[in-house]
Design a protein around this motif. Structure first.
Motif, short mmCIF file in Angstrom:
data_model
loop_
_atom_site.label_atom_id
_atom_site.label_comp_id
_atom_site.label_asym_id
_atom_site.label_seq_id
_atom_site.Cartn_x
_atom_site.Cartn_y
_atom_site.Cartn_z
N GLN A 101 0.81 -1.21 0.00
CA GLN A 101 0.00 0.00 0.00
C GLN A 101 0.85 1.27 0.00
OE1 GLN A 101 -2.83 0.24 3.23
NE2 GLN A 101 -3.63 2.23 2.58
N HIS A 102 1.93 1.27 0.77
CA HIS A 102 2.71 2.49 0.94
C HIS A 102 4.13 2.41 0.36
CE1 HIS A 102 -0.46 3.88 3.56
NE2 HIS A 102 -0.28 2.84 4.38
N GLY A 103 4.62 1.21 0.14
CA GLY A 103 6.00 1.04 -0.28
C GLY A 103 6.14 0.52 -1.70
N ILE A 104 7.07 -0.39 -1.90
CA ILE A 104 7.36 -0.90 -3.25
C ILE A 104 7.07 -2.39 -3.35
CG2 ILE A 104 9.09 0.90 -3.67
CD1 ILE A 104 11.26 -1.22 -3.16
N GLY A 105 6.12 -2.86 -2.54
CA GLY A 105 5.80 -4.28 -2.53
C GLY A 105 5.23 -4.81 -3.83
N TRP A 152 16.90 -5.60 -5.01
CA TRP A 152 15.46 -5.90 -5.02
C TRP A 152 15.17 -7.13 -4.18
CZ3 TRP A 152 12.64 -10.14 -6.74
CH2 TRP A 152 11.26 -9.97 -6.82
N PHE A 153 15.97 -8.16 -4.33
CA PHE A 153 15.76 -9.40 -3.58
C PHE A 153 15.86 -9.14 -2.08
CE2 PHE A 153 17.22 -13.44 -1.72
CZ PHE A 153 16.26 -14.30 -2.21
N PRO A 155 10.78 -6.75 6.44
CA PRO A 155 9.39 -6.58 6.90
C PRO A 155 8.75 -5.35 6.26
CG PRO A 155 10.90 -6.92 8.76
CD PRO A 155 11.75 -6.69 7.55
N ALA A 156 7.50 -5.47 5.89
CA ALA A 156 6.76 -4.32 5.34
C ALA A 156 6.51 -3.31 6.45
CB ALA A 156 5.44 -4.79 4.74
#
Length: 387
Positions: free
Chosen positions: A101-105, A148-149, A155-156
């Protein structure tokens, strides 16, 4: 007069409209070529997973990501909200955790490469060049894949991004694509090389993006002036000094003192302050020593350096009597009458480069604002210096 003012306003609006139109036209073509991924993430065995994870953290440290993307409130290195003050307004580091929602997930490794190397986020969102893609444009695809990995294994952090506060017309983000046409090199993977100086060049110029603060800017577009690379600059009210071998030699640095400075934040030449302290805390103190030594080899070009400079004492007639009185009354108790300092307590002043700069703004800020008591990496500690 009113008609002339109206005409100027109309011309200004037309100019802004042209920038926006041009930026929108360039939105889709500003990300450059994306090289293919260097790893099949779905086919990693246990050993390869561990190696890729470790390399990703090394890229995160060497890339100094946390200095802009950590949270000043919680200290979380991926939560964002660090303020970046520019002449055009204030930007805030974003959430780069795996939060969907807020990051780059939701980002892929391709998305991260385009953002880092070209300054274009998913949805063709052009990033402001405070994200140092002008320096990162030579990052290797393998380093981005590892980064990226590693990021996706963290943790999100469910913290919303803080909105930017850019002044008009710089808050018109599509126009940044026009800036990129003039100032952003196309993404092109560098060859880090295997010798120490070549590795150091990649760490300093690409991952470490040192030129972003330590190089002068052009007067028109505020881009890095590559004709004076690492020539020093005033940024956010502080002086980022020249890092050329000649300048480092004149200020009395040696390779060993540079390694000590990057690892611990203290050396005979002074201590880490201002924006360099987060660099120390999150980056250089946690990098492998061979990488720190490679950086110093590049910055000094392995030249023989003279060591700390001690200027001869001026004649009594040349002394600023009032300045001497203030120093003896306010500073000498910790730094010594002759400015020799105290080990692990007060930095020496006789060899302190902050007192040697062509501009006194850093020294004035330290005297006025003071230095809070804080721990340093690798066991050091700075005592409180009152403002």
């Amino acid at each position: 007069m009113a008609k002339r003012t109206w005409m100027k306003g109309l011309i200004g609006l037309a100019g802004v409209g042209a920038l926006v139109a041009g930026g929108l036209y360039l939105y889709g073509s500003s990300s450059g070529n994306t090289p293919p991924a260097t790893v099949d993430f779905a086919a990693l065995d246990t050993q390869a997973t561990q190696q890729l994870y470790q390399r990703g953290e090394q890229v995160f440290r060497a890339g100094d990501c946390a200095a802009c993307h950590s949270s000043p409130q919680s200290g979380n290195e991926l939560a964002g909200a660090v303020s970046i003050v520019t002449p055009m307004g204030t930007l805030h580091g974003t959430n780069i955790s795996p939060s969907k929602q807020h990051g780059i997930g939701n980002w892929t490794a391709d998305d991260l490469y385009r953002a880092v190397a070209a300054g274009v986020a998913p949805g063709r969102k052009v990033l402001y060049p405070a994200m140092p893609y002008v320096s990162y444009h030579q990052i290797t695809r393998a380093d981005v894949d590892a980064l990226w990995f590693w990021l996706m294994k963290q943790p999100a952090v469910e913290v919303a991004n803080k909105p930017n506060a850019m002044n008009f017309p710089f808050n018109i983000r599509p126009a940044v694509a026009m800036w990129n046409v003039v100032n952003r090199p196309d993404p092109k993977e560098a060859e880090p090389g295997t010798d120490e100086i070549a590795r150091g060049k990649y760490l300093v110029n690409v991952l470490g993006h040192c030129a972003e603060c330590h190089s002068p800017r052009t007067g028109i577009t505020f881009a890095i002036d590559r004709s004076r690379d690492l020539g020093g600059n005033v940024i956010e009210g502080a002086y980022a000094p020249p890092l050329t071998p000649e300048a480092m030699s004149q200020r009395g640095w040696t390779k060993e003192h540079l390694v000590q400075f990057f690892r611990t934040g203290l050396s005979p030449q002074g201590s880490m302050t201002f924006r360099m302290f987060p660099v120390l805390e999150h980056s250089t103190s946690r990098m492998p020593e061979e990488d720190v030594r490679a950086m110093t080899a590049y910055l000094t070009q392995n030249q023989q350096m003279p060591g700390p400079k001690v200027e001869p004492a001026p004649a009594q007639a040349q002394l600023n009597v009032n300045g001497e009185r203030l120093y003896l009354g306010l500073c000498a108790g910790c730094h010594g009458v002759q400015g020799d300092g105290q080990p692990h307590s007060a930095v020496p002043m006789r060899t302190n480069t902050t007192a040697m700069f062509s501009t006194p703004i850093n020294l004035i800020r330290v005297i006025r604002e003071g230095v809070p008591e804080h721990d340093l990496p690798n066991g050091g500690r700075v005592q409180t210096m009152p403002g």
